[in-house]
Design a protein around this motif. Structure first.
Motif, PDB file in Angstrom:
ATOM      1  N   SER A 171     -11.266  13.636  14.999  1.00  0.00           N
ATOM      2  CA  SER A 171     -12.155  13.660  14.085  1.00  0.00           C
ATOM      3  C   SER A 171     -11.823  13.074  13.253  1.00  0.00           C
ATOM      4  CB  SER A 171     -11.673  14.954  13.876  1.00  0.00           C
ATOM      5  OG  SER A 171      -9.875  15.316  13.326  1.00  0.00           O
ATOM      6  N   GLY A 172     -12.428  12.929  12.471  1.00  0.00           N
ATOM      7  CA  GLY A 172     -11.906  11.347  11.508  1.00  0.00           C
ATOM      8  C   GLY A 172     -10.939  10.185  11.604  1.00  0.00           C
ATOM      9  N   THR A 173      -9.787   9.470  10.610  1.00  0.00           N
ATOM     10  CA  THR A 173      -9.112   8.796  10.498  1.00  0.00           C
ATOM     11  C   THR A 173      -7.910   8.544  10.658  1.00  0.00           C
ATOM     12  OG1 THR A 173      -9.497   8.477   8.421  1.00  0.00           O
ATOM     13  CG2 THR A 173     -10.727   7.090   9.747  1.00  0.00           C
ATOM     14  N   PHE A 174      -7.847   9.873  12.046  1.00  0.00           N
ATOM     15  CA  PHE A 174      -6.509  10.065  11.812  1.00  0.00           C
ATOM     16  C   PHE A 174      -5.571   8.929  12.972  1.00  0.00           C
ATOM     17  CE2 PHE A 174      -2.964  10.992  15.404  1.00  0.00           C
ATOM     18  CZ  PHE A 174      -2.023  11.760  13.897  1.00  0.00           C
ATOM     19  N   LEU A 175      -5.818   8.237  13.450  1.00  0.00           N
ATOM     20  CA  LEU A 175      -5.677   7.290  14.085  1.00  0.00           C
ATOM     21  C   LEU A 175      -6.603   5.871  14.128  1.00  0.00           C
ATOM     22  CD1 LEU A 175      -3.522   5.749  16.874  1.00  0.00           C
ATOM     23  CD2 LEU A 175      -4.910   6.808  18.146  1.00  0.00           C
ATOM     24  N   GLU A 176      -5.798   4.902  14.070  1.00  0.00           N
ATOM     25  CA  GLU A 176      -6.535   3.573  13.909  1.00  0.00           C
ATOM     26  C   GLU A 176      -5.640   2.294  14.342  1.00  0.00           C
ATOM     27  OE1 GLU A 176      -7.821   3.228   9.731  1.00  0.00           O
ATOM     28  OE2 GLU A 176      -9.339   4.022   9.250  1.00  0.00           O
ATOM     29  N   ARG A 213      -7.882   2.395  19.045  1.00  0.00           N
ATOM     30  CA  ARG A 213      -6.867   2.931  20.147  1.00  0.00           C
ATOM     31  C   ARG A 213      -6.521   4.894  20.412  1.00  0.00           C
ATOM     32  NH1 ARG A 213      -3.798  -1.322  20.024  1.00  0.00           N
ATOM     33  NH2 ARG A 213      -3.681  -2.221  18.420  1.00  0.00           N
ATOM     34  N   VAL A 214      -8.248   4.701  19.073  1.00  0.00           N
ATOM     35  CA  VAL A 214      -8.643   6.634  20.175  1.00  0.00           C
ATOM     36  C   VAL A 214      -8.565   6.537  21.285  1.00  0.00           C
ATOM     37  CG1 VAL A 214     -10.024   8.340  19.426  1.00  0.00           C
ATOM     38  CG2 VAL A 214      -8.946   6.890  17.945  1.00  0.00           C
ATOM     39  N   VAL A 263       2.486   3.693  19.996  1.00  0.00           N
ATOM     40  CA  VAL A 263       1.103   5.312  19.184  1.00  0.00           C
ATOM     41  C   VAL A 263       0.856   6.409  20.161  1.00  0.00           C
ATOM     42  CG1 VAL A 263      -1.261   4.905  19.298  1.00  0.00           C
ATOM     43  CG2 VAL A 263       0.046   3.278  18.217  1.00  0.00           C
ATOM     44  N   ARG A 264       1.841   5.899  21.317  1.00  0.00           N
ATOM     45  CA  ARG A 264       1.489   7.345  21.830  1.00  0.00           C
ATOM     46  C   ARG A 264       2.719   8.384  21.621  1.00  0.00           C
ATOM     47  NH1 ARG A 264       3.968   9.591  26.778  1.00  0.00           N
ATOM     48  NH2 ARG A 264       5.713   8.011  27.592  1.00  0.00           N
ATOM     49  N   PHE A 265       3.278   7.702  21.254  1.00  0.00           N
ATOM     50  CA  PHE A 265       4.764   8.935  20.780  1.00  0.00           C
ATOM     51  C   PHE A 265       4.028   9.511  19.439  1.00  0.00           C
ATOM     52  CE2 PHE A 265       6.693   6.479  23.348  1.00  0.00           C
ATOM     53  CZ  PHE A 265       8.028   6.814  24.943  1.00  0.00           C
ATOM     54  N   HIS A 266       3.645   8.704  18.387  1.00  0.00           N
ATOM     55  CA  HIS A 266       2.845   9.192  17.286  1.00  0.00           C
ATOM     56  C   HIS A 266       1.370   9.969  17.128  1.00  0.00           C
ATOM     57  CE1 HIS A 266       6.343   6.105  16.537  1.00  0.00           C
ATOM     58  NE2 HIS A 266       6.582   7.355  14.942  1.00  0.00           N
TER      59      HIS A 266
END
Ligand code: ME8
Length: 650
Positions: free
Chosen positions: A180-185, A189-190, A266-269
């Protein structure tokens, strides 16, 4: 009215080695965003720090013969350490956290206990594949060719009693969050996260260790230390005061507006971090932005590969602002970028020395030459140059949109379109031709005023990237602090029409690429120290085989150069037998023959005789040989003079 807040973080760095240009990239980018947000009127909290626990640090400290605390202190607060580097690079962080700080340790213990009491952390036994350098457990399916998917190194089977975090429980809400949305950019990478980690099934995460002690102790179960990533991720909250009395800004700044992180974490975050926050019933960060790596010849920089680039060296040679600029102008922030010294120099020359530097020096020089340094308001024509004026407004709008989307390279591209257009405007309006006729003076003044205003706009937008140079350039064009604000960007007609300018030092001198690269290579070579090639050990021989070599101590009776040979020396040796032994040796490039007479050397004397340049050679002299910086180095083996000729080596 209360100011809007903006909380931005960089990853906290592992002080296991000195930081390199890749680490600098991430922090400089975060700094530019933080400065931009401040300029936009936000109350910014910019956090960085160091992530000081874990097995790798414990092992390195042991190898260095010091305590882990001493080890990390050296790299964090020592000479040319992390703090020095951020100071040098003009990083404007508001806070710096060290995970060994007492308040953080105490908070982590409370956080761990809270998740345990909630039932989200439970005790079990861990069996898995462990990558020591990355301090990561992996499942079989996550390995790439049987190796660590992050660093490609070997993993080993590990089993220990451990606490687990119920990551599996949060798989669905985390997936929803990612989708949903733009949590990850960037958005690319999503899918990577969902396909590689969530779809194969999220397993519970091992969050304590018993195999080493350098970590936050689990206070209710001595012997366990908290997994370094749990300790590290919560720094973003403890640094604001969560569960401690050191700070009291949690309510003000949490949730974070953005965590800027490198792609491998990114995986951790984006999975583990939101899951733990859900467990803690805390609000989630608004965004995680995963930037790319600076690579060299396609591979990540790493100390073990010996290809790390030293930011101290580059900043020392080219200047801090030039380095900051290069990093953010050249590489799209979300993708990998290939670092090279050539690219660095050409970017500095093209954008900073030519485009920006020339615009500043030509504009100020012309105002000085034609108007004695001050524009004449009353004589200035009011003709609009609407294209350039419009471009100032358009540039500010494009710049803001790109900065808000963390597209730093595109924001800079927009500013440089304005700078290039202003340089072209000089060529089109040809002020030197206008200056020839007194009646053109009003037009000339208007042209120069447009240039000063274009510069003021460009400099305002460049300030987050190259703050010190912009300060100097603003002073040259007579812009006061009040003229440098964001509110005045995108507008024409801000500076008084009687503005005084003063040509100053050249902001970015042109770099002679060939000379600079040769100098850099030499400095890099010196910093690395001599590169000695160590030959691998040869296959084993038996003692009997070895004993077949007859090696004797000999005295050099005479030594002369062999005619017509560049390499060969002819030795006459006393080998203890009473008859001089002649041996030829190709060592002339290392020794002058007369310096060897009288020396006590070692020869292998039972080799078959050989003829060289028409002369007999009965054996071979022993030397120590190695390759340094690609060149062979040779030392003839000599013994103390009291060792008698004819003694055997055994
Ligand atoms: O990951 N190019 O610390 P770290 C671009 N302690 N970025 C690079 C890079 C390169 N060549 N090399 C490293 C950690 N980085 C953890 C973080 S956060 C709660 C804990 C980036 O010192 C890397 O991607 O290994 C990461 O974002 C940052 O430097 C710190 O790396």
């Amino acid at each position: 009215m209360e100011k809007k807040t903006f909380y931005i973080t960089t990853p906290i760095y592992y002080p296991s080695d000195k930081l390199h240009i890749g680490h600098t990239y991430c922090t400089v980018a975060t700094d530019a965003i933080a400065r931009y947000k401040r300029m936009r009127g936000y109350e910014v909290m910019f956090l960085t720090g160091t992530d000081e626990h874990g097995q790798k640090i414990e092992e390195k400290a042991k190898a260095a013969g010091i305590t882990p605390q001493q080890f990390v202190d050296r790299i964090v607060t020592g000479d040319k350490g992390v703090l020095d580097l951020w100071k040098l690079m003009n990083i404007s962080n508001d806070r710096f956290i060290r995970t060994t700080d007492d308040y953080h340790v105490q908070s982590i213990q409370r956080i761990f206990k809270k998740m345990y009491e909630k039932g989200d952390i439970y005790k079990g036994a861990y069996k898995g594949k462990y990558c020591t350098p990355c301090e990561s457990f992996w499942t079989e399916s996550q390995l790439v060719n049987g190796r660590c998917p992050d660093c490609g190194r070997e993993v080993h089977d590990a089993e220990e009693e451990a606490y687990f975090f119920r990551l599996s429980k949060y798989a669905k809400p985390v997936q929803e969050l990612l989708e949903s949305g733009t949590f990850l950019e960037p958005a690319s990478r999503v899918n990577e996260m969902i396909n590689n980690f969530i779809k194969p099934g999220l397993e519970d995460l091992c969050v304590s260790r018993t195999s080493f002690t350098w970590g936050v102790p689990v206070d209710f179960d001595p012997g366990h230390v908290v997994y370094v990533w749990v300790d590290a991720l919560f720094n973003y909250c403890t640094a604001l005061g969560l569960f401690n009395d050191k700070y009291h800004d949690f309510d003000k700044f949490w949730p974070a507006d953005v965590h800027i992180v490198g792609k491998e974490i990114v995986r951790f975050h984006s999975i583990i971090w939101p899951a733990m926050l859900m467990s803690m019933e805390l609000p989630l960060p608004k965004k995680v932005y995963g930037h790319g790596w600076l690579v060299i010849d396609g591979g990540k920089m790493s100390k073990s590969k010996g290809n790390v680039v030293d930011p101290y060296l580059l900043a020392g040679m080219f200047g801090v602002d030039a380095l900051r600029f290069f990093l953010l102008r050249t590489f799209p922030f979300g993708s990998d970028g290939n670092f090279s010294n050539e690219l660095l120099i050409s970017t500095i020359n093209t954008d900073l020395a030519n485009d920006l530097g020339n615009l500043v020096s030509r504009t100020t020089a012309m105002v000085e030459k034609y108007f004695g340094g001050q524009l004449p308001a009353e004589q200035m024509s009011a003709d609009p140059d609407s294209e350039l004026e419009q471009l100032m407004a358009d540039t500010a709008a494009a710049y803001a949109a790109e900065m808000d989307a963390f597209q730093l390279h595109l924001a800079l591209e927009a500013v440089f379109r304005l700078i290039q257009r202003a340089n072209k405007y000089i060529d089109e309006t040809a002020p030197w031709a206008l200056a020839k006729d007194e009646s053109n003076k009003p037009r000339l003044a208007a042209v120069l005023y447009h240039l000063v205003e274009a510069l003021r706009n460009a400099l305002t937008m460049l300030t987050p990237f190259i703050p010190e140079s912009c300060d100097k350039a603003f002073a040259q064009i007579g812009a006061e602090p009040a003229d440098r604000t964001w509110e005045k960007a995108g507008r024409f007609g801000v500076l008084p029409r009687t503005v005084s300018v003063r040509k100053g030092e050249t902001l970015f001198p042109r770099i002679d690429a060939a000379k600079a690269i040769a100098e850099l290579e030499e400095l890099e070579r010196r910093a690395k120290g001599p590169q000695v090639k160590v030959e691998p050990v040869l296959p084993a021989v038996t003692i009997d085989e070895f004993a077949k070599n007859d090696m004797r101590v000999c005295k050099v009776l005479d030594c002369t150069a062999v005619k017509k040979s560049k390499k060969l020396l002819c030795f006459s040796l006393d080998d203890g037998s009473g008859t001089p032994r002649q041996i030829l040796s190709g060592i002339h490039e290392f020794y002058e023959p007369e310096t060897l007479i009288g020396k006590t050397v070692v020869a292998i004397v039972n080799l078959p005789p050989r003829k060289m340049m028409g002369l007999d050679s009965n054996g071979m002299l022993l030397s120590a040989v190695r390759e340094v910086d690609g060149k062979e180095e040779l030392h003839l083996l000599t013994l103390p003079d009291d060792v008698p000729a004819g003694s055997r080596l055994a």
